[in-house]
Design an enzyme around this catalytic site. Sequence first.
Site, PDB file in Angstrom:
ATOM      1  N   LYS A  28       0.799  -1.202   0.251  1.00 16.92           N
ATOM      2  CA  LYS A  28       0.080  -0.001   0.132  1.00 16.92           C
ATOM      3  C   LYS A  28       0.908   1.307   0.011  1.00 16.92           C
ATOM      4  CE  LYS A  28      -4.079   1.457   2.422  1.00 16.92           C
ATOM      5  NZ  LYS A  28      -5.250   0.423   1.945  1.00 16.92           N
ATOM      6  N   ARG A  99      -3.626   2.989   8.733  1.00 21.74           N
ATOM      7  CA  ARG A  99      -3.842   1.564   8.305  1.00 21.74           C
ATOM      8  C   ARG A  99      -2.521   0.678   8.051  1.00 21.74           C
ATOM      9  NH1 ARG A  99      -8.522   2.095   4.609  1.00 21.74           N
ATOM     10  NH2 ARG A  99      -9.073   4.535   4.353  1.00 21.74           N
ATOM     11  N   GLY A 108      -8.441  -7.247   4.743  1.00 21.24           N
ATOM     12  CA  GLY A 108      -9.202  -7.314   6.019  1.00 21.24           C
ATOM     13  C   GLY A 108      -8.594  -8.051   7.108  1.00 21.24           C
ATOM     14  N   MET A 110      -5.896  -7.241   8.973  1.00 14.97           N
ATOM     15  CA  MET A 110      -5.184  -6.331  10.282  1.00 14.97           C
ATOM     16  C   MET A 110      -6.276  -5.165  10.285  1.00 14.97           C
ATOM     17  SD  MET A 110      -1.179  -6.994   9.817  1.00 14.97           S
ATOM     18  CE  MET A 110      -1.065  -6.481   8.013  1.00 14.97           C
ATOM     19  N   ARG A 372      -3.566  -1.436  -6.264  1.00 17.22           N
ATOM     20  CA  ARG A 372      -2.457  -2.682  -6.175  1.00 17.22           C
ATOM     21  C   ARG A 372      -2.793  -3.667  -7.291  1.00 17.22           C
ATOM     22  NH1 ARG A 372      -5.484  -4.656  -0.795  1.00 17.22           N
ATOM     23  NH2 ARG A 372      -7.515  -4.845  -1.624  1.00 17.22           N
ATOM     24  N   HIS A 490     -16.207  -8.784   1.645  1.00 15.92           N
ATOM     25  CA  HIS A 490     -15.141  -9.594   2.186  1.00 15.92           C
ATOM     26  C   HIS A 490     -15.294 -11.166   1.624  1.00 15.92           C
ATOM     27  CE1 HIS A 490     -13.531 -12.368   5.219  1.00 15.92           C
ATOM     28  NE2 HIS A 490     -12.503 -11.721   5.394  1.00 15.92           N
ATOM     29  N   ARG A 596       1.449 -47.177  -9.120  1.00 15.13           N
ATOM     30  CA  ARG A 596       1.643 -48.260  -7.803  1.00 15.13           C
ATOM     31  C   ARG A 596       0.688 -49.469  -7.978  1.00 15.13           C
ATOM     32  NH1 ARG A 596       0.995 -42.515  -5.148  1.00 15.13           N
ATOM     33  NH2 ARG A 596       2.607 -42.269  -3.666  1.00 15.13           N
ATOM     34  N   ARG A 652       5.990 -49.457 -10.457  1.00 15.65           N
ATOM     35  CA  ARG A 652       6.835 -50.035  -8.865  1.00 15.65           C
ATOM     36  C   ARG A 652       6.367 -51.499  -8.709  1.00 15.65           C
ATOM     37  NH1 ARG A 652       5.968 -46.191  -4.091  1.00 15.65           N
ATOM     38  NH2 ARG A 652       3.709 -47.326  -3.780  1.00 15.65           N
ATOM     39  N   GLU A 779      14.428 -43.292  -1.427  1.00 17.54           N
ATOM     40  CA  GLU A 779      13.183 -43.110  -0.271  1.00 17.54           C
ATOM     41  C   GLU A 779      13.658 -43.291   1.079  1.00 17.54           C
ATOM     42  OE1 GLU A 779       9.457 -44.475  -1.243  1.00 17.54           O
ATOM     43  OE2 GLU A 779      10.426 -46.520  -1.787  1.00 17.54           O
ATOM     44  N   SER A 798      14.168 -42.512  -8.781  1.00 19.48           N
ATOM     45  CA  SER A 798      12.976 -41.734  -8.722  1.00 19.48           C
ATOM     46  C   SER A 798      12.985 -41.492  -7.034  1.00 19.48           C
ATOM     47  CB  SER A 798      11.789 -42.378  -9.027  1.00 19.48           C
ATOM     48  OG  SER A 798      10.630 -41.612  -9.028  1.00 19.48           O
ATOM     49  N   GLY A 800      11.309 -40.913  -3.810  1.00 20.67           N
ATOM     50  CA  GLY A 800       9.992 -41.017  -3.019  1.00 20.67           C
ATOM     51  C   GLY A 800      10.140 -40.064  -1.840  1.00 20.67           C
ATOM     52  N   THR A 801       9.770 -38.884  -2.067  1.00 24.04           N
ATOM     53  CA  THR A 801      10.043 -37.998  -1.036  1.00 24.04           C
ATOM     54  C   THR A 801       8.908 -38.106  -0.051  1.00 24.04           C
ATOM     55  OG1 THR A 801       8.910 -36.208  -2.660  1.00 24.04           O
ATOM     56  CG2 THR A 801      11.139 -36.156  -2.475  1.00 24.04           C
ATOM     57  N   ASN A 802       7.847 -38.776  -0.037  1.00 21.52           N
ATOM     58  CA  ASN A 802       7.105 -38.958   0.965  1.00 21.52           C
ATOM     59  C   ASN A 802       7.656 -39.895   2.148  1.00 21.52           C
ATOM     60  OD1 ASN A 802       5.015 -38.098  -0.696  1.00 21.52           O
ATOM     61  ND2 ASN A 802       4.464 -39.845  -1.287  1.00 21.52           N
ATOM     62  N   ASP A 803       8.192 -40.901   1.645  1.00 20.26           N
ATOM     63  CA  ASP A 803       8.803 -41.701   2.659  1.00 20.26           C
ATOM     64  C   ASP A 803      10.396 -41.096   3.105  1.00 20.26           C
ATOM     65  OD1 ASP A 803       7.681 -44.361   3.635  1.00 20.26           O
ATOM     66  OD2 ASP A 803       7.645 -44.849   1.470  1.00 20.26           O
ATOM     67  N   CYS A 865       8.664 -38.852  -7.303  1.00 19.71           N
ATOM     68  CA  CYS A 865       7.360 -39.198  -7.670  1.00 19.71           C
ATOM     69  C   CYS A 865       6.592 -39.046  -6.227  1.00 19.71           C
ATOM     70  CB  CYS A 865       7.397 -40.702  -8.107  1.00 19.71           C
ATOM     71  SG  CYS A 865       8.033 -41.811  -7.001  1.00 19.71           S
ATOM     72  N   TYR A 885      12.591 -35.225 -14.675  1.00 23.38           N
ATOM     73  CA  TYR A 885      11.205 -35.039 -14.581  1.00 23.38           C
ATOM     74  C   TYR A 885      10.749 -35.046 -13.038  1.00 23.38           C
ATOM     75  CZ  TYR A 885      10.828 -40.012 -13.472  1.00 23.38           C
ATOM     76  OH  TYR A 885      10.897 -41.217 -12.764  1.00 23.38           O
TER      77      TYR A 885
HETATM   78  C1  PEP Z   1       7.283 -41.911  -1.584  1.00 26.11           C
HETATM   79  O1  PEP Z   1       7.355 -42.379  -0.541  1.00 26.11           O
HETATM   80  O2  PEP Z   1       7.422 -40.638  -1.936  1.00 26.11           O
HETATM   81  C2  PEP Z   1       6.503 -42.564  -2.819  1.00 26.11           C
HETATM   82  C3  PEP Z   1       6.100 -42.064  -3.719  1.00 26.11           C
HETATM   83  O3  PEP Z   1       5.975 -44.012  -2.266  1.00 26.11           O
HETATM   84  P1  PEP Z   1       4.542 -44.170  -1.385  1.00 26.11           P
HETATM   85  O4  PEP Z   1       3.945 -42.744  -1.203  1.00 26.11           O
HETATM   86  O5  PEP Z   1       3.796 -45.230  -2.172  1.00 26.11           O
HETATM   87  O6  PEP Z   1       5.065 -44.784  -0.406  1.00 26.11           O
HETATM   88 MG    MG Z   2       7.437 -44.794  -0.620  1.00 26.17          MG
END
Ligand code: PEP
Ligand code: MG
Length: 906
Positions: A28, A99, A108, A110, A372, A490, A596, A652, A779, A798, A800-803, A865, A885
């Site tokens: 602002k 303000r 809205g 603050m 803005r 709002h 999967r 997999r 992973e 690949s 496996g960023t979840n694990d 993945c 990728y």
């Molecule tokens: C992971 O672990 O990132 C993954 C892709 O495998 P899953 O989620 O099936 O364990």
């Molecule tokens: Mg996994």
Amino acid sequence: MAEVKRVYKFGAGQTEGKAGMRNELGGKGANLAEMSLLGMPVPPGFTITTTTCNEYYTLGRDRVLSLLEADVRSAIAFIEGEMGAKFGDRENPLLVSVRSGARASMPGMMDTILNLGLNDEAVLGLAKRTGNPRFAWDSYRRFVQMYGDVVLGMKPESKEDIDPFEEIIEERKRAKGITSDTEFTAEDLQELVVRFKKAVKDRTGRDFPTEAMEQLWGAVLAVFGSWMNDRAKLYRRLNKIPEEWGTAVNVQAMVFGNMGDTSATGVAFTRDAATGERLFNGEFLVNAQGEDVVAGIRTPQPITIEGSRRWAKLKGVDEATRKKVAPSLQEVMPKVFEELDAIEHRLENHYHDMQDIEFTVQDGRLWMLQTRSGKRTGKAMVKMAMDMLAEGLIDEKTAVERVEPEKLDELLHPVFEKAALSKAKTIALGLPASPGAASGRIVFFAEQAEEWAEKGEKVILVRLETSPEDLRGMHAAQGILTARGGMTSHAAVVARGMGKCCVSGAAGIEVDYSKRELKVSGGLYKEGDWISLDGSTGKVYEGQIATSDAEMDADFAHLMELADKYAKLEVHTNADTPRDSKVARRFGATGIGLCRTEHMFFEGDRIKAMREMILAHDLKGRQAALAKLLPMQREDFEGIFEAMAGLPVTVRLLDPPLHEFLPKVESQIQEVAANSGVTVEALKARIEGLSEVNPMLGFRGCRLGIVYPEITEMQTRAIIEAALKLKKKGIEAKPEIMIPLTGILKEFQNQRAVVLRTAEEVFREYKDRVNFKVGTMIEIPRATLIADQIAQEADFFSFGTNDLTQMTFGFSRDDIGKFLPYYLEQGILKVDPFRSIDPEGVLELMKTGVTKGRGAKKSLTIGICGEHGGDPTSVGYCHELGMDYVSCSPFRVPIARLAAAQAAIR
Ligand code: PEP
Ligand code: MG
């Protein structure tokens, strides 16, 4: 040491800031400075920097006040000079607004204070100078109320509590037998001020401050304090705004839109924020203050004749009614409109973007209060970027950068199915405030929306109007319906920001909070009843309506084409069925990064064969059960390979612990025992035998295939046979077999050997061959550390960023609900690491994995993945790491494509 500048003046040839100083002056403040530099009519004022807000939290209030004292006094003197009025003066008082203004807009969230500088004497001066005692007392009454709420803590904590000021107002109305504030006389307003101040004294034990400078310091500190209020914190979290940014404070000479019928106040957009169309549009109210427009209590009038006509068409009213009820600014104040329209054009050309502006007309004179970049729907975002590119206002790279990847979600969302819609009963019509389709059960309170949503219910939040307190509930709801308020209310602004379906200002609906009922066109709907909203038409329907997938238009296609031109990363998809594969291809996926296979086992009769395999006593029994599964798996793979013809498909091998396939409740156990020809006891014993303390760290991933190689054999056979069968039909399949949960080199070697051996067997049987690859998930943290060893034998990695996130943090991914929200609230973690890659830990491991992997094998293909593959920030990291990728769920493919392009451009 160089002097730190904390106060920047703007207005009338003395402007010290500019648009580029957004970080210091907030959005602002920076834009007020810029408009002043452009010679536009901006009331003079000054901005206290965001750094000062941070100092408030580190150095404390007293120190900050002494650091600001001299500069603020001199800036006030500057405003006094410009306005020819004196701060705190009894004859000719200067009034200011105070303000907040952060770097990113937080509508809205603050607090704001208007008419600061009034006291029992100054109000008389104002009355005399304006010749309008009612106006003067109304300004004073608004000031005491706002100041009381914001600075002196009079605002009730929750909606159930009584608001002391509102109670006084209602009492007065009852005593006078009137229904609206506008019927108050100057004497009534004076009486309200007296009673408000008494309420302040009773509640806080302190007198309402009369001295202007004291009022100002209180307000400045309150704005700093509001940076940490719950609403602001929540908004920041939802919008990923860092806490360190702080807010600036803007103090500006008041101009009045409520000085009678030649005064007005309004909000406008240079293009249509919902559709993206190049149409100057907005809303204004005659004789009103800015807050009246945003609060949505009075229904505002459109800015242009075109807007007014569209409104009339939507409402089905004739020209005469239109002119009476909602004449445009263009008609009511043509000269002001002309000036505003010229400014609006200049602002767009100057900023090269759609602007959201606020203005006030005081006695026929136009003042600009804000500009803005305007918030917009995903659809409008894409259209505006492509239109501005065509208009030559921006170049290709800017057009690609203009669209927030997450916002594409809105374009990809379902709409009502035409057939279902044709049968639906329309029960009300409101304004199409934020597009999309939503069905849900009626709830009337934000807390309830949250509670019901947590239980898995779909809800529509129905309110007279919304306020920032309703934010959580709006977030939890499928859609929002309000009885009052226009397109800039709002509810409308916030819903658009969230990409949530919203119908606002649905006149003719009656909301009864106490009975929890909604009355509409003779019908009565209770809490829990289903209704549906179309945020693109403003229609409200009875009941639940089926939805169908969104259709992507030419602008979207053009944007995606541009994204692919600049992106370096490819975008693959996580898909387990031919249907999902087709959807993902339509969204532009160029391969499957994760199929999967376990998901296939849950369909139809397959689960029976799967259980048979798990319950088998010996190898022979397992092989017999696997033989039943083989043709089903092969058929699945054929379907997927066909849908992805010629593109890589990463399959997999089985990953989850086996007990996930066994029944859990008694009745099912009995049924399965009967079907499988084992006793209930035997089944229970097997379930017991397979149960684990830490299943996610247990008998899963490649550990299954190592102990039961016949599973890997069956799956490999199904994959290779499917590819060979398609080859016969002239369709190319590119299978990539992926080993899950590798942490030890020998694990990978073991499984790779089984895969290669089985494939050779199949090739011999079929007397034919296909190309395929064997790679691994990365992973487990250990895998990143020995990536060089694994890479020597693997064709691809690949992540496996979840694990990997689970094991790096030691957080069970299925149990984080108990503490993660708390961590986020306390700032122990800034973002959920399961949503966006943790840049300090997990990303470091990935870096190690990529560097070691590529160091050992230059040609190694590397992708991701985990769920992070569809998160724009994480896609940026993957680009930085030089990965090949990212792979994400089908609906996130366009988001990842755009994020990949943006990462390459930046
Ligand atoms: C992971 O672990 O990132 C993954 C892709 O495998 P899953 O989620 O099936 O364990
Ligand atoms: Mg996994």
